[in-house]
Design a protein around this motif. Structure first.
Motif, PDB file in Angstrom:
ATOM      1  N   GLU A  28      21.873  66.133  17.869  1.00  0.00           N
ATOM      2  CA  GLU A  28      22.697  66.179  16.704  1.00  0.00           C
ATOM      3  C   GLU A  28      23.007  67.516  16.112  1.00  0.00           C
ATOM      4  OE1 GLU A  28      22.292  61.715  15.162  1.00  0.00           O
ATOM      5  OE2 GLU A  28      20.968  63.195  14.252  1.00  0.00           O
ATOM      6  N   GLY A  29      21.739  68.405  16.135  1.00  0.00           N
ATOM      7  CA  GLY A  29      21.583  69.619  15.370  1.00  0.00           C
ATOM      8  C   GLY A  29      22.377  70.464  16.686  1.00  0.00           C
ATOM      9  N   GLU A  30      22.616  70.393  17.651  1.00  0.00           N
ATOM     10  CA  GLU A  30      23.232  71.161  18.783  1.00  0.00           C
ATOM     11  C   GLU A  30      24.813  71.020  18.423  1.00  0.00           C
ATOM     12  OE1 GLU A  30      21.534  70.222  22.465  1.00  0.00           O
ATOM     13  OE2 GLU A  30      19.916  71.451  21.947  1.00  0.00           O
ATOM     14  N   ASP A  31      24.889  69.871  18.272  1.00  0.00           N
ATOM     15  CA  ASP A  31      26.290  69.422  18.020  1.00  0.00           C
ATOM     16  C   ASP A  31      27.124  69.848  16.619  1.00  0.00           C
ATOM     17  OD1 ASP A  31      26.614  67.992  20.234  1.00  0.00           O
ATOM     18  OD2 ASP A  31      26.586  66.138  19.353  1.00  0.00           O
ATOM     19  N   THR A  32      26.218  70.012  15.446  1.00  0.00           N
ATOM     20  CA  THR A  32      26.540  70.312  14.335  1.00  0.00           C
ATOM     21  C   THR A  32      26.247  71.862  13.979  1.00  0.00           C
ATOM     22  OG1 THR A  32      24.477  69.549  13.441  1.00  0.00           O
ATOM     23  CG2 THR A  32      26.381  68.017  13.387  1.00  0.00           C
ATOM     24  N   LEU A  97      32.302  62.277  11.101  1.00  0.00           N
ATOM     25  CA  LEU A  97      32.430  61.635   9.594  1.00  0.00           C
ATOM     26  C   LEU A  97      31.020  61.365   9.157  1.00  0.00           C
ATOM     27  CD1 LEU A  97      34.029  60.071   7.880  1.00  0.00           C
ATOM     28  CD2 LEU A  97      33.955  58.116   9.304  1.00  0.00           C
ATOM     29  N   TYR A  98      30.276  61.257  10.021  1.00  0.00           N
ATOM     30  CA  TYR A  98      28.735  60.790   9.646  1.00  0.00           C
ATOM     31  C   TYR A  98      27.653  62.098   9.709  1.00  0.00           C
ATOM     32  CZ  TYR A  98      30.611  56.228  10.284  1.00  0.00           C
ATOM     33  OH  TYR A  98      31.417  55.174  10.350  1.00  0.00           O
ATOM     34  N   VAL A  99      28.246  63.479   9.604  1.00  0.00           N
ATOM     35  CA  VAL A  99      27.394  64.338   9.443  1.00  0.00           C
ATOM     36  C   VAL A  99      27.055  64.756   7.936  1.00  0.00           C
ATOM     37  CG1 VAL A  99      27.054  66.867   9.857  1.00  0.00           C
ATOM     38  CG2 VAL A  99      28.291  65.221  11.627  1.00  0.00           C
TER      39      VAL A  99
END
Length: 99
Positions: A28-32, A97-99
């Motif tokens: 998730e960290g890499e995506d955001t 949407l869920y970040v």
């Protein structure tokens, strides 16, 4: 019921789930673009898959030790379907949407 086998499996399960959460957090960290805190993996997708598979095996052992054969059979079937789904075990989707 094999109480000691269940207790051991549950302790190992907790550890595997904690590691799976860390791998997912890194993904998730890499995506955001956010840097994850804590443990980092060279390949978090592979780590997530490995820890989920290990958790699955531990759950199977626990269900067998608890004589929950019907529940174990249901899990085997659901896992088979999950493995066949797009991306298989450990597949993730980023939804802003869920970040």
């Amino acid at each position: 019921m094999k109480k000691s086998a269940i207790q051991t499996a549950l302790a190992d399960l907790e550890s595997d789930l904690e590691s799976a959460r860390a791998a997912l957090s890194q993904i998730e960290g890499e995506d955001t673009g956010l840097r994850p805190s804590g443990r980092c993996f060279a390949d978090p997708e592979d780590a997530l898959t490995a820890y989920l598979k290990s958790a699955y095996e531990l759950i199977l052992v626990t269900l067998e030790a608890a004589n929950l054969t019907e529940t174990r059979s249901c899990l085997l079937e659901k896992w088979r379907k999950l493995k066949q789904s797009k991306g298989g075990i450990g597949a993730t989707n980023h939804n802003p949407l869920y970040v």
